[in-house]
Design a protein around this motif. Structure first.
Motif, mmCIF file in Angstrom:
data_model
loop_
_atom_site.group_PDB
_atom_site.id
_atom_site.type_symbol
_atom_site.label_atom_id
_atom_site.label_comp_id
_atom_site.label_asym_id
_atom_site.label_seq_id
_atom_site.Cartn_x
_atom_site.Cartn_y
_atom_site.Cartn_z
ATOM 1 N N ARG A 38 0.915 -1.226 0.088
ATOM 2 C CA ARG A 38 -0.032 -0.060 -0.120
ATOM 3 C C ARG A 38 0.786 1.088 0.059
ATOM 4 N NH1 ARG A 38 -5.384 -0.892 2.556
ATOM 5 N NH2 ARG A 38 -5.843 -3.207 2.833
ATOM 6 N N PRO A 39 0.405 2.174 -0.787
ATOM 7 C CA PRO A 39 1.340 3.574 -0.825
ATOM 8 C C PRO A 39 1.262 4.176 0.791
ATOM 9 C CG PRO A 39 0.095 3.320 -2.941
ATOM 10 C CD PRO A 39 -0.476 2.120 -2.102
ATOM 11 N N GLY A 40 2.406 4.784 1.072
ATOM 12 C CA GLY A 40 2.312 5.314 2.479
ATOM 13 C C GLY A 40 2.481 4.298 3.683
ATOM 14 N N GLN A 41 2.508 3.227 3.306
ATOM 15 C CA GLN A 41 2.702 2.325 4.276
ATOM 16 C C GLN A 41 3.855 2.450 5.306
ATOM 17 O OE1 GLN A 41 1.995 -1.888 3.067
ATOM 18 N NE2 GLN A 41 1.511 -2.528 5.401
ATOM 19 N N TYR A 42 4.929 2.582 4.504
ATOM 20 C CA TYR A 42 6.410 2.890 5.072
ATOM 21 C C TYR A 42 6.903 4.345 4.542
ATOM 22 C CZ TYR A 42 6.184 -2.102 5.507
ATOM 23 O OH TYR A 42 5.803 -3.496 6.091
ATOM 24 N N PRO A 43 8.048 4.896 5.245
ATOM 25 C CA PRO A 43 8.739 5.859 5.050
ATOM 26 C C PRO A 43 9.281 5.730 3.393
ATOM 27 C CG PRO A 43 9.157 5.136 7.180
ATOM 28 C CD PRO A 43 8.272 4.265 6.598
ATOM 29 N N ALA A 44 9.230 6.885 2.821
ATOM 30 C CA ALA A 44 9.438 6.776 1.389
ATOM 31 C C ALA A 44 10.854 6.757 1.086
ATOM 32 C CB ALA A 44 8.885 8.304 0.672
ATOM 33 N N ASP A 45 11.288 5.968 0.090
ATOM 34 C CA ASP A 45 12.811 6.058 -0.370
ATOM 35 C C ASP A 45 12.988 7.333 -1.230
ATOM 36 O OD1 ASP A 45 15.007 5.698 -1.959
ATOM 37 O OD2 ASP A 45 15.062 3.375 -1.545
ATOM 38 N N PRO A 46 13.436 8.172 -0.819
ATOM 39 C CA PRO A 46 13.475 9.449 -1.544
ATOM 40 C C PRO A 46 14.124 9.313 -3.136
ATOM 41 C CG PRO A 46 14.147 10.137 0.466
ATOM 42 C CD PRO A 46 14.090 8.325 0.355
ATOM 43 N N ALA A 47 15.089 8.513 -3.250
ATOM 44 C CA ALA A 47 15.829 8.131 -4.518
ATOM 45 C C ALA A 47 14.646 7.688 -5.534
ATOM 46 C CB ALA A 47 16.899 7.322 -4.418
ATOM 47 N N ILE A 48 13.947 6.609 -5.078
ATOM 48 C CA ILE A 48 12.793 6.139 -5.821
ATOM 49 C C ILE A 48 11.698 7.222 -6.315
ATOM 50 C CG2 ILE A 48 11.165 4.275 -6.145
ATOM 51 C CD1 ILE A 48 14.014 3.175 -6.321
ATOM 52 N N ASP A 49 11.398 7.926 -5.341
ATOM 53 C CA ASP A 49 10.412 8.798 -5.604
ATOM 54 C C ASP A 49 10.857 9.985 -6.624
ATOM 55 O OD1 ASP A 49 8.904 7.552 -3.756
ATOM 56 O OD2 ASP A 49 8.783 9.330 -2.244
ATOM 57 N N ALA A 50 12.082 10.265 -6.402
ATOM 58 C CA ALA A 50 12.715 11.415 -7.469
ATOM 59 C C ALA A 50 12.664 10.837 -8.742
ATOM 60 C CB ALA A 50 14.023 11.774 -6.830
ATOM 61 N N TYR A 51 13.142 9.214 -8.985
ATOM 62 C CA TYR A 51 13.089 8.907 -10.105
ATOM 63 C C TYR A 51 11.923 8.751 -10.856
ATOM 64 C CZ TYR A 51 14.198 5.781 -14.237
ATOM 65 O OH TYR A 51 14.078 5.180 -15.422
ATOM 66 N N LEU A 52 10.798 8.358 -10.051
ATOM 67 C CA LEU A 52 9.232 8.372 -10.684
ATOM 68 C C LEU A 52 8.728 9.824 -10.980
ATOM 69 C CD1 LEU A 52 6.816 6.662 -11.093
ATOM 70 C CD2 LEU A 52 6.084 6.994 -8.852
ATOM 71 N N ALA A 53 9.157 10.810 -10.134
ATOM 72 C CA ALA A 53 8.825 12.095 -10.510
ATOM 73 C C ALA A 53 9.297 12.559 -11.928
ATOM 74 C CB ALA A 53 9.204 13.026 -9.398
ATOM 75 N N THR A 54 10.528 12.074 -12.156
ATOM 76 C CA THR A 54 11.407 12.676 -13.343
ATOM 77 C C THR A 54 10.482 11.780 -14.580
ATOM 78 O OG1 THR A 54 13.448 12.747 -12.302
ATOM 79 C CG2 THR A 54 13.431 12.340 -14.801
ATOM 80 N N VAL A 55 10.323 10.508 -14.471
ATOM 81 C CA VAL A 55 9.537 9.828 -15.722
ATOM 82 C C VAL A 55 8.107 10.430 -15.840
ATOM 83 C CG1 VAL A 55 8.742 7.446 -16.470
ATOM 84 C CG2 VAL A 55 10.795 7.804 -15.133
ATOM 85 N N LYS A 56 7.401 10.503 -14.785
ATOM 86 C CA LYS A 56 5.962 11.268 -14.751
ATOM 87 C C LYS A 56 5.935 12.516 -15.535
ATOM 88 C CE LYS A 56 3.074 10.874 -11.552
ATOM 89 N NZ LYS A 56 2.646 10.900 -10.114
ATOM 90 N N ALA A 57 7.036 13.409 -15.079
ATOM 91 C CA ALA A 57 7.158 14.624 -15.824
ATOM 92 C C ALA A 57 7.535 14.713 -17.308
ATOM 93 C CB ALA A 57 8.237 15.665 -14.946
ATOM 94 N N ARG A 58 8.374 13.541 -17.563
ATOM 95 C CA ARG A 58 8.601 13.679 -19.061
ATOM 96 C C ARG A 58 7.207 12.824 -19.770
ATOM 97 N NH1 ARG A 58 13.072 12.767 -21.280
ATOM 98 N NH2 ARG A 58 11.980 12.897 -23.195
ATOM 99 N N SER A 59 6.462 12.291 -19.159
ATOM 100 C CA SER A 59 5.332 11.519 -20.041
ATOM 101 C C SER A 59 4.011 12.154 -19.933
ATOM 102 C CB SER A 59 5.098 10.195 -19.128
ATOM 103 O OG SER A 59 6.388 9.503 -19.072
ATOM 104 N N LYS A 60 3.863 13.146 -18.962
ATOM 105 C CA LYS A 60 2.653 13.797 -18.699
ATOM 106 C C LYS A 60 1.808 14.348 -19.925
ATOM 107 C CE LYS A 60 0.519 17.727 -16.172
ATOM 108 N NZ LYS A 60 0.892 18.722 -14.988
ATOM 109 N N ASP A 61 2.422 15.100 -20.869
ATOM 110 C CA ASP A 61 1.617 15.293 -21.817
ATOM 111 C C ASP A 61 0.880 14.347 -22.566
ATOM 112 O OD1 ASP A 61 2.188 18.087 -21.111
ATOM 113 O OD2 ASP A 61 3.758 18.270 -22.832
ATOM 114 N N ALA A 62 1.729 13.292 -23.022
ATOM 115 C CA ALA A 62 1.019 12.255 -23.590
ATOM 116 C C ALA A 62 -0.090 11.377 -22.899
ATOM 117 C CB ALA A 62 2.065 11.377 -24.130
ATOM 118 N N LEU A 63 0.282 11.081 -21.639
ATOM 119 C CA LEU A 63 -0.546 10.480 -21.027
ATOM 120 C C LEU A 63 -2.019 11.079 -20.595
ATOM 121 C CD1 LEU A 63 1.854 8.995 -18.082
ATOM 122 C CD2 LEU A 63 0.985 7.861 -20.156
ATOM 123 N N THR A 64 -2.062 12.517 -20.245
ATOM 124 C CA THR A 64 -3.212 13.142 -19.902
ATOM 125 C C THR A 64 -3.883 13.647 -21.070
ATOM 126 O OG1 THR A 64 -1.788 14.932 -19.557
ATOM 127 C CG2 THR A 64 -2.078 13.667 -17.435
#
Length: 564
Positions: free
Chosen positions: A331-357
């Protein structure tokens, strides 16, 4: 004299005790911790996980999985055991949401490396784009059959930091493996052999053109050879990750489940006795089952669950004594975040946003689902085949078919009823093209009968979905090969003429006889329209909205009926 002797003995005994000559305490067992998952399919973000609560018996639906939640869980568990081993059982990529697939699944492979994945078996979907692309994903580079996607997220691609394993996949010409059968990792001074294999019937679920020059051999024979080889290299613990599985009606987290059925059970019965832990995949069914001395796990799919596995070893021989497994929802939020993984996901989401939405269309209901009726029809199957029919009518097509395996997720758009491109893409992620062909009425009936002649055929997983205007009835009590009710197969209300030719369409995977439907491969006057299935689906949704009749329904259209 006797008393002096006794006194001397007592003094010596006391001295021995003071000097530490007492019997040493027993050496504690060695404990190794593994985490296993399967069928990730590029699900970088959390998605819906529906299951039955084991305690209450009630249905539950939560958001689960995604690399942020998985990364947080692994970070917490590694604080408990820094030597934790993380393994996969194939289909890590392929049939992926757009955020991964639009970049040739490079974000998923990179993310799994960042999560510390040690090794995974290949799955059938690792072969979707062919051998060369699989090897590129392992070793890196930009020479790809998907040049518009490869190395577009970032310049260069280093390949998977983890090891792909394939004990039973050989080059047909040389007879040599295309990837290693196993890898050995060392934890707490113990050599653990991680062995990988994929279902022998991979050819039945992959495009023939994707596996040219490859042979898939008997799983157990290949794995047993790997056990012998790994033992010679000093391994004392053996873990099989195999992309083949089974089914059980028991809950995904039922302890020591007993009702597992399917191909994995037969394979397990042929394995070397030293191979007591099997991490399975492919069937997307969570379980943690005991089978004799073996434990067989599967963690659902999409990262929704992870299998936490504790191995207890004999400290002298370093061989396996006991296996304990817990399948846990992630479940999201169940454990304290891993900042490195969160940062990588944010990068991919930002690059993909226009196409996905990008907005596609408004539809009629929040969710068009894949849940099959008693007869095997689904509301989403109705919608998808109608889209295929609409896209190919100009080429004379009268009937469209698709398989449920090609429809990967519900069309789930939420209460605003607005479908975005990313939500449509996850329904049809393969980018298959539509192939038109001719079949007689007799050939079409033979095609439909093949639904109940395939391996592990059942109404929920095997039924072809059919387009508007086509209908039939089938009798579950009749023998396989004779289940169609006479005169019930109709097009626009008229019974099919056995001698008349009809124009049909389906995706190119089925058109080549895939998924256990060889009748499709016999179609005549074949034309690959080059219309991508997703493009047809998106266009159909948009056209329905423009016509003032938004597409989609909660219920099926009644095209497939069951009964005498």
């Amino acid at each position: 004299m006797k008393n002096n002797h006794l006194s001397l003995c007592a003094a010596l005994a006391a001295a021995c005790l003071l000097a530490g000559c007492a019997t040493p305490p027993p050496v504690p067992p060695i404990e190794l911790n593994l985490v296993a998952f399967n069928d990730f399919h590029g699900h970088l973000e959390a998605t819906k996980f529906s299951y039955t609560d084991r305690a209450s018996g009630r249905p539950v639906s939560i958001q689960a999985g995604g690399i942020a939640a998985i990364g947080a869980a692994l970070k917490a568990w590694r604080q408990e055991d820094k030597d934790l081993i993380f393994v996969g059982a194939g289909d890590l990529v392929g049939a992926s949401p757009a955020m991964s697939s639009m970049w040739a699944d490079e974000p998923s492979i990179t993310a799994l490396g960042k999560l510390g994945l040690n090794a995974s078996s290949v799955g059938n979907h690792e072969f979707d784009a062919g051998r060369a692309e699989l090897l590129r994903q392992q070793y890196g580079g930009c020479a790809s059959p998907r040049p518009a996607k490869a190395c577009q997220l970032a310049p260069g691609f280093a390949g998977a930091p983890f090891r792909y394993l394939a004990a039973n996949v050989l080059d047909s010409a040389t007879g040599k493996p295309i990837l290693p059968a196993y890898t050995i990792v060392e934890a707490k001074g113990v050599k653990v052999a991680l062995i990988g294999a994929v279902l022998r019937d991979t050819a039945s679920v992959v495009m023939a053109s994707s596996i040219v020059g490859l042979s898939f051999t008997d799983e157990a024979e290949a794995v047993n050879r790997a056990v012998l080889d790994a033992r010679a290299q000093g391994a004392t613990v053996f873990v099989l990750m195999i992309h083949e599985g089974g089914h059980t009606v028991e809950a995904f987290d039922e302890p020591n489940c007993k009702q597992l059925k399917g191909p994995i059970v037969d394979i397990a019965g042929k394995l070397d006795p030293a191979l007591r832990l099997i991490v399975s995949g492919h069937t997307h069914n969570g379980y943690q089952c005991e089978l004799g001395t073996r434990v067989i796990t599967q963690a659902e799919m999409g990262g929704h669950a992870l299998s936490r596995i504790k191995l207890t070893l004999d400290p002298a021989t370093r061989t396996l004594r006991q296996i304990a497994v817990r399948n846990v929802a992630v479940r999201p939020g169940q454990y304290p975040a891993d900042p490195a993984i969160d940062a990588y996901l944010a990068t991919v989401k930002a690059r993909s946003k226009d196409a996905l939405t990008r907005p596609v269309a408004r539809i009629a209901v929040p969710t068009v689902g894949r849940v099959a009726s008693k007869s095997g029809e689904t509301a989403l199957g109705d919608l998808v085949t109608d889209a295929f029919l609409a896209a190919t009518r100009a080429q004379g097509v009268q009937i469209a078919f698709t398989n449920m395996g090609g429809i990967r997720k519900d069309l789930d758009v939420g209460d605003d009823l607005s479908a975005e491109y990313g939500e449509a893409q996850i329904v049809l992620p393969f980018a298959n093209t539509l192939v038109a062909m001719d079949m007689t009425g007799a050939e079409l009936r033979a095609l439909l009968e093949q639904q109940w002649m395939r391996a592990h055929a059942d109404a929920k997983h095997s039924m072809l979905q059919v387009s508007h205007g086509f209908s039939y009835r089938w009798n579950p009590a009749a023998p396989a090969g004779k289940r169609l009710v006479a005169g019930s197969v109709k097009l626009n209300g008229e019974a099919l003429d056995d001698n008349k030719s009809y124009r049909i369409t389906t995706n190119n995977f089925l058109a080549d006889g895939g998924d256990g439907f060889p009748q499709f491969a016999k179609g005549r006057n074949r034309v690959d329209t080059q219309i991508v299935d997703l493009d047809a689906f998106v266009a159909h949704l948009a056209e329905a909205e423009r016509a003032g009749k938004p597409a989609g329904s909660h219920s099926t259209a009644g095209r497939i009926e069951q009964g005498k």
